[in-house]
Design a protein around this motif. Structure first.
Motif, PDB file in Angstrom:
ATOM      1  N   ALA A  12      75.066 -47.985 -95.895  1.00 23.08           N
ATOM      2  CA  ALA A  12      73.522 -48.652 -96.109  1.00 23.08           C
ATOM      3  C   ALA A  12      73.417 -49.025 -94.114  1.00 23.08           C
ATOM      4  O   ALA A  12      72.798 -50.077 -93.726  1.00 23.08           O
ATOM      5  CB  ALA A  12      74.205 -50.021 -96.633  1.00 23.08           C
ATOM      6  N   VAL A  13      74.961 -49.740 -94.005  1.00 22.86           N
ATOM      7  CA  VAL A  13      74.996 -50.477 -92.646  1.00 22.86           C
ATOM      8  C   VAL A  13      73.861 -49.718 -91.699  1.00 22.86           C
ATOM      9  O   VAL A  13      73.313 -50.582 -91.158  1.00 22.86           O
ATOM     10  CB  VAL A  13      76.352 -51.333 -91.749  1.00 22.86           C
ATOM     11  CG1 VAL A  13      75.656 -51.933 -91.242  1.00 22.86           C
ATOM     12  CG2 VAL A  13      76.212 -52.419 -92.957  1.00 22.86           C
ATOM     13  N   THR A  71      80.829 -46.682-108.047  1.00 19.34           N
ATOM     14  CA  THR A  71      82.025 -47.216-106.662  1.00 19.34           C
ATOM     15  C   THR A  71      82.623 -48.348-107.771  1.00 19.34           C
ATOM     16  O   THR A  71      83.551 -47.854-108.193  1.00 19.34           O
ATOM     17  CB  THR A  71      82.069 -46.621-105.682  1.00 19.34           C
ATOM     18  OG1 THR A  71      81.114 -47.506-105.258  1.00 19.34           O
ATOM     19  CG2 THR A  71      81.778 -45.163-105.342  1.00 19.34           C
ATOM     20  N   ILE A  72      81.658 -49.281-108.031  1.00 21.90           N
ATOM     21  CA  ILE A  72      82.754 -50.679-108.055  1.00 21.90           C
ATOM     22  C   ILE A  72      82.938 -50.315-109.431  1.00 21.90           C
ATOM     23  O   ILE A  72      83.235 -50.545-110.046  1.00 21.90           O
ATOM     24  CB  ILE A  72      81.326 -51.599-108.108  1.00 21.90           C
ATOM     25  CG1 ILE A  72      81.311 -52.058-106.817  1.00 21.90           C
ATOM     26  CG2 ILE A  72      81.603 -52.736-108.634  1.00 21.90           C
ATOM     27  CD1 ILE A  72      82.465 -52.937-106.140  1.00 21.90           C
ATOM     28  N   MET A 113      73.386 -48.067-102.249  1.00 21.85           N
ATOM     29  CA  MET A 113      73.475 -49.118-102.914  1.00 21.85           C
ATOM     30  C   MET A 113      73.515 -48.094-104.358  1.00 21.85           C
ATOM     31  O   MET A 113      74.661 -48.831-104.917  1.00 21.85           O
ATOM     32  CB  MET A 113      72.408 -49.829-102.949  1.00 21.85           C
ATOM     33  CG  MET A 113      72.418 -51.358-101.850  1.00 21.85           C
ATOM     34  SD  MET A 113      73.199 -52.037-101.311  1.00 21.85           S
ATOM     35  CE  MET A 113      74.373 -51.381-100.176  1.00 21.85           C
ATOM     36  N   VAL A 114      72.398 -47.435-104.747  1.00 20.52           N
ATOM     37  CA  VAL A 114      73.626 -46.716-106.218  1.00 20.52           C
ATOM     38  C   VAL A 114      75.073 -46.226-105.873  1.00 20.52           C
ATOM     39  O   VAL A 114      75.636 -46.055-106.554  1.00 20.52           O
ATOM     40  CB  VAL A 114      72.784 -45.381-106.196  1.00 20.52           C
ATOM     41  CG1 VAL A 114      72.839 -44.929-107.391  1.00 20.52           C
ATOM     42  CG2 VAL A 114      70.579 -46.356-106.835  1.00 20.52           C
ATOM     43  N   ARG A 137      64.351 -46.164 -97.176  1.00 16.44           N
ATOM     44  CA  ARG A 137      64.492 -47.209 -98.303  1.00 16.44           C
ATOM     45  C   ARG A 137      65.554 -45.764 -99.523  1.00 16.44           C
ATOM     46  O   ARG A 137      65.809 -46.305 -99.585  1.00 16.44           O
ATOM     47  CB  ARG A 137      62.579 -47.112 -98.958  1.00 16.44           C
ATOM     48  CG  ARG A 137      62.158 -48.592 -98.773  1.00 16.44           C
ATOM     49  CD  ARG A 137      60.775 -47.840 -99.882  1.00 16.44           C
ATOM     50  NE  ARG A 137      60.208 -47.570 -99.454  1.00 16.44           N
ATOM     51  CZ  ARG A 137      59.010 -48.243 -98.401  1.00 16.44           C
ATOM     52  NH1 ARG A 137      58.853 -48.856 -97.870  1.00 16.44           N
ATOM     53  NH2 ARG A 137      58.218 -46.324 -98.144  1.00 16.44           N
ATOM     54  N   ILE A 138      64.913 -44.640 -99.313  1.00 19.09           N
ATOM     55  CA  ILE A 138      65.338 -43.494 -99.325  1.00 19.09           C
ATOM     56  C   ILE A 138      67.295 -43.952 -99.901  1.00 19.09           C
ATOM     57  O   ILE A 138      68.182 -43.643-100.646  1.00 19.09           O
ATOM     58  CB  ILE A 138      65.328 -42.578 -99.372  1.00 19.09           C
ATOM     59  CG1 ILE A 138      63.610 -42.564-100.203  1.00 19.09           C
ATOM     60  CG2 ILE A 138      66.025 -41.351-100.307  1.00 19.09           C
ATOM     61  CD1 ILE A 138      63.456 -40.862 -99.868  1.00 19.09           C
ATOM     62  N   ARG A 139      67.869 -43.365 -98.465  1.00 17.17           N
ATOM     63  CA  ARG A 139      68.957 -43.502 -97.668  1.00 17.17           C
ATOM     64  C   ARG A 139      69.749 -45.051 -97.989  1.00 17.17           C
ATOM     65  O   ARG A 139      71.032 -45.272 -98.828  1.00 17.17           O
ATOM     66  CB  ARG A 139      68.844 -43.912 -96.275  1.00 17.17           C
ATOM     67  CG  ARG A 139      68.513 -42.074 -95.874  1.00 17.17           C
ATOM     68  CD  ARG A 139      68.997 -41.766 -94.429  1.00 17.17           C
ATOM     69  NE  ARG A 139      68.409 -40.377 -94.003  1.00 17.17           N
ATOM     70  CZ  ARG A 139      68.665 -39.791 -93.013  1.00 17.17           C
ATOM     71  NH1 ARG A 139      68.864 -40.591 -92.221  1.00 17.17           N
ATOM     72  NH2 ARG A 139      68.166 -39.158 -92.621  1.00 17.17           N
ATOM     73  N   PHE A 140      69.080 -46.062 -98.136  1.00 14.32           N
ATOM     74  CA  PHE A 140      69.356 -47.634 -98.469  1.00 14.32           C
ATOM     75  C   PHE A 140      69.468 -47.424-100.007  1.00 14.32           C
ATOM     76  O   PHE A 140      70.801 -47.832-100.389  1.00 14.32           O
ATOM     77  CB  PHE A 140      68.682 -48.197 -98.116  1.00 14.32           C
ATOM     78  CG  PHE A 140      69.513 -49.900 -98.312  1.00 14.32           C
ATOM     79  CD1 PHE A 140      70.342 -50.328 -97.466  1.00 14.32           C
ATOM     80  CD2 PHE A 140      68.726 -50.939 -99.472  1.00 14.32           C
ATOM     81  CE1 PHE A 140      70.645 -51.521 -97.818  1.00 14.32           C
ATOM     82  CE2 PHE A 140      69.643 -51.804 -99.769  1.00 14.32           C
ATOM     83  CZ  PHE A 140      70.440 -52.338 -98.368  1.00 14.32           C
TER      84      PHE A 140
END
Lengths: 130, 70
Positions: free
Chosen positions: A57-58, A26-27, A20-21, A13-16
């Motif tokens: 994430a993958v 970056t976007i 995502m953040v 959960r933490i790493r994913f």
């Protein structure tokens, strides 16, 4: 749930979420820059940067799925299959409809579509075995 | 496939969560096996048999219609 399984779920959960953040940041930072007055090669390089957190994430998803038990892995496998097939069908059908005059679908929407279908298929799969 | 997992677990006064911990699987997986929604893999079936110190075939039995006809 055992301590090891809880720890794996928490780590995931933490790493994913961190990935995502990082992707969102970056976007938000790079899209306005890529629309600016820069050479084409540097714009392309900038717009590839958000791919890095997605790759992270993958890899976290893969690590998490490997930590699951056999039934949970089966649910994930079926969800990926269903999401993959539905994404292919949806984009294929849209492509045919484009010939009939529908506006072009941005390719960047394919991954979010797959993720949404994957999430839905996982939820349905989990309910099946509850 | 039919199984006697729920009965064996009850005999040992184990909760689904305790059995799941002992087998290294989730509680949902134990529940899915007990309710017949999921047939475990051979390695997991062996693990269950070892845990309850019984032969696999005394815990898991195939459905009658899936047995080959003589």
């Amino acid at each position: 749930m055992s301590t090891a399984r809880l720890a794996a779920a928490r780590r995931y959960r933490i790493r994913f979420l961190s990935a995502m953040v990082a992707y969102a940041v970056t976007i938000l930072l790079l899209v306005p820059m890529a629309k600016g007055d820069l050479p084409l090669w540097s714009k392309m390089l900038l717009m590839l940067v958000p791919v890095v957190p997605v790759l992270v994430a993958v890899s976290e998803i893969l690590r998490y799925v490997r930590s699951l038990d056999e039934l949970e892995q089966r649910v994930q496998f079926e969800a990926v299959c269903v999401a993959g097939v539905l994404t292919c069908l949806a984009t294929f059908a849209w492509g045919l409809l484009e010939i009939a005059g529908l506006p072009k679908m941005p390719v960047v929407l394919v991954l979010p579509l797959f993720c949404a279908l994957y999430g839905g298929a996982t939820a349905i799969g989990c309910r099946r075995f509850r | 496939m039919n199984n006697r997992l729920r009965v064996l677990r009850a005999e040992r006064s184990l909760s689904q969560a305790e059995l799941a911990d002992a087998l290294g699987v989730s509680r949902q997986t134990v529940n899915a096996i007990e309710t017949g929604k999921y047939d475990p893999s051979l390695p997991l079936a062996f693990k269950i048999a070892q845990l309850f110190e019984r032969a696999i075939e005394s815990i898991f039995q195939p459905e009658q219609e899936s047995l080959p006809h003589e």
